[in-house]
Design a protein around this motif. Structure first.
Motif, PDB file in Angstrom:
ATOM      1  N   ILE A 132       0.851  -1.187   0.000  1.00 46.74           N
ATOM      2  CA  ILE A 132       0.000   0.000   0.000  1.00 46.74           C
ATOM      3  C   ILE A 132       0.890   1.241   0.000  1.00 46.74           C
ATOM      4  CG2 ILE A 132      -1.875  -1.182   1.210  1.00 46.74           C
ATOM      5  CD1 ILE A 132      -1.059   0.367   3.748  1.00 46.74           C
ATOM      6  N   PHE A 133       0.259   2.389  -0.226  1.00 46.32           N
ATOM      7  CA  PHE A 133       0.976   3.669  -0.182  1.00 46.32           C
ATOM      8  C   PHE A 133       0.894   4.169   1.262  1.00 46.32           C
ATOM      9  CE2 PHE A 133       1.134   8.344  -1.247  1.00 46.32           C
ATOM     10  CZ  PHE A 133       2.487   8.344  -1.524  1.00 46.32           C
ATOM     11  N   TRP A 134       1.973   3.965   2.006  1.00 42.88           N
ATOM     12  CA  TRP A 134       1.962   4.191   3.450  1.00 42.88           C
ATOM     13  C   TRP A 134       1.732   5.647   3.836  1.00 42.88           C
ATOM     14  CZ3 TRP A 134       1.238   0.546   6.914  1.00 42.88           C
ATOM     15  CH2 TRP A 134       1.448  -0.767   6.516  1.00 42.88           C
ATOM     16  N   THR A 135       2.144   6.589   3.018  1.00 39.36           N
ATOM     17  CA  THR A 135       1.901   8.003   3.329  1.00 39.36           C
ATOM     18  C   THR A 135       0.402   8.267   3.402  1.00 39.36           C
ATOM     19  OG1 THR A 135       3.964   8.656   2.275  1.00 39.36           O
ATOM     20  CG2 THR A 135       2.308  10.376   2.568  1.00 39.36           C
ATOM     21  N   HIS A 136      -0.347   7.726   2.443  1.00 39.15           N
ATOM     22  CA  HIS A 136      -1.797   7.898   2.475  1.00 39.15           C
ATOM     23  C   HIS A 136      -2.425   7.081   3.603  1.00 39.15           C
ATOM     24  CE1 HIS A 136      -2.338   9.473  -1.912  1.00 39.15           C
ATOM     25  NE2 HIS A 136      -1.810  10.355  -1.104  1.00 39.15           N
ATOM     26  N   PHE A 137      -1.897   5.911   3.872  1.00 45.63           N
ATOM     27  CA  PHE A 137      -2.402   5.105   4.987  1.00 45.63           C
ATOM     28  C   PHE A 137      -2.334   5.908   6.285  1.00 45.63           C
ATOM     29  CE2 PHE A 137      -1.645   2.344   8.613  1.00 45.63           C
ATOM     30  CZ  PHE A 137      -2.694   1.429   8.511  1.00 45.63           C
ATOM     31  N   VAL A 138      -1.196   6.545   6.530  1.00 45.12           N
ATOM     32  CA  VAL A 138      -1.011   7.326   7.751  1.00 45.12           C
ATOM     33  C   VAL A 138      -1.974   8.511   7.777  1.00 45.12           C
ATOM     34  CG1 VAL A 138       0.621   8.814   8.998  1.00 45.12           C
ATOM     35  CG2 VAL A 138       1.371   6.592   8.123  1.00 45.12           C
ATOM     36  N   LEU A 139      -2.115   9.204   6.662  1.00 44.60           N
ATOM     37  CA  LEU A 139      -3.030  10.343   6.619  1.00 44.60           C
ATOM     38  C   LEU A 139      -4.481   9.914   6.831  1.00 44.60           C
ATOM     39  CD1 LEU A 139      -1.549  12.497   3.725  1.00 44.60           C
ATOM     40  CD2 LEU A 139      -1.673  13.100   6.150  1.00 44.60           C
ATOM     41  N   VAL A 140      -4.885   8.832   6.184  1.00 42.97           N
ATOM     42  CA  VAL A 140      -6.258   8.339   6.356  1.00 42.97           C
ATOM     43  C   VAL A 140      -6.497   7.964   7.822  1.00 42.97           C
ATOM     44  CG1 VAL A 140      -7.844   6.456   5.764  1.00 42.97           C
ATOM     45  CG2 VAL A 140      -6.568   7.627   3.957  1.00 42.97           C
ATOM     46  N   ALA A 141      -5.568   7.253   8.419  1.00 42.08           N
ATOM     47  CA  ALA A 141      -5.708   6.870   9.827  1.00 42.08           C
ATOM     48  C   ALA A 141      -5.749   8.105  10.725  1.00 42.08           C
ATOM     49  CB  ALA A 141      -4.572   5.942  10.242  1.00 42.08           C
ATOM     50  N   ALA A 142      -4.922   9.104  10.418  1.00 35.33           N
ATOM     51  CA  ALA A 142      -4.899  10.331  11.217  1.00 35.33           C
ATOM     52  C   ALA A 142      -6.207  11.107  11.065  1.00 35.33           C
ATOM     53  CB  ALA A 142      -3.710  11.194  10.826  1.00 35.33           C
ATOM     54  N   ILE A 143      -6.742  11.175   9.855  1.00 25.53           N
ATOM     55  CA  ILE A 143      -8.007  11.879   9.623  1.00 25.53           C
ATOM     56  C   ILE A 143      -9.137  11.185  10.382  1.00 25.53           C
ATOM     57  CG2 ILE A 143      -9.758  12.409   7.869  1.00 25.53           C
ATOM     58  CD1 ILE A 143      -7.319  12.923   5.935  1.00 25.53           C
ATOM     59  N   PHE A 144      -9.189   9.857  10.292  1.00 18.46           N
ATOM     60  CA  PHE A 144     -10.219   9.130  11.041  1.00 18.46           C
ATOM     61  C   PHE A 144     -10.007   9.300  12.545  1.00 18.46           C
ATOM     62  CE2 PHE A 144     -11.640   7.037   7.220  1.00 18.46           C
ATOM     63  CZ  PHE A 144     -12.963   6.743   7.493  1.00 18.46           C
ATOM     64  N   GLY A 145      -8.760   9.293  12.985  1.00 13.90           N
ATOM     65  CA  GLY A 145      -8.479   9.448  14.406  1.00 13.90           C
ATOM     66  C   GLY A 145      -8.844  10.813  14.943  1.00 13.90           C
ATOM     67  N   ARG A 146      -8.645  11.844  14.144  1.00 12.29           N
ATOM     68  CA  ARG A 146      -8.911  13.212  14.609  1.00 12.29           C
ATOM     69  C   ARG A 146     -10.347  13.652  14.350  1.00 12.29           C
ATOM     70  NH1 ARG A 146     -10.083  16.720  17.273  1.00 12.29           N
ATOM     71  NH2 ARG A 146      -9.159  18.773  17.452  1.00 12.29           N
ATOM     72  N   PHE A 147     -10.886  13.304  13.193  1.00 12.42           N
ATOM     73  CA  PHE A 147     -12.187  13.832  12.795  1.00 12.42           C
ATOM     74  C   PHE A 147     -13.295  12.785  12.718  1.00 12.42           C
ATOM     75  CE2 PHE A 147      -9.020  16.535  10.509  1.00 12.42           C
ATOM     76  CZ  PHE A 147      -9.137  17.637  11.340  1.00 12.42           C
TER      77      PHE A 147
END
Length: 119
Positions: free
Chosen positions: A75-90
């Motif tokens: 997978i594209f780990w940069t997007h994985f981290v951003l998606v997880a961060a967005i779900f975690g924050r918002f």
């Protein structure tokens, strides 16, 4: 779907983050960009919670790929981290236990320029 994703979900020990990423990848490219734009430039310097969530997800992803290099290119780990961060924050938990991100609702609780106000 790639069978390695199921193995990766088990290895991660947190399948909801991978499920969120897989759902994100199924969006149209324009919708993916809109979703990623929720993590606005400078958010980490203005929102300590967002910074912490991002750092934890980045560290976790980096350590996971170091321990399990066979998943490094899956997978594209940069997007994985951003998606997880967005779900975690918002993200919010729906009554059925699923998680979702809503474009307007999630911003009400932290915006300096709220979507709505009552006087």
């Amino acid at each position: 779907a790639d069978q390695r994703l199921a193995e990766m979900a088990e290895a991660l020990g947190d399948p909801w983050r991978l499920a969120s990423y897989v759902a994100f990848k199924q969006l149209h490219e324009r919708k993916q960009k809109e979703f990623l734009a929720l993590w606005s430039e400078g958010i980490e310097s203005s929102d300590p919670l967002a910074a912490h969530i991002y750092q934890q997800n980045r560290l976790g992803a980096d350590l996971f790929v170091k321990d399990r290099p066979e998943f490094g290119k899956l997978i594209f780990w940069t997007h994985f981290v951003l998606v997880a961060a967005i779900f975690g924050r918002f993200g919010v938990r729906n009554p059925d236990g699923t998680r979702a991100v809503y474009a307007l609702c999630s911003h009400i609780r932290h915006s300096c320029r709220p979507n709505a106000a009552a006087f």
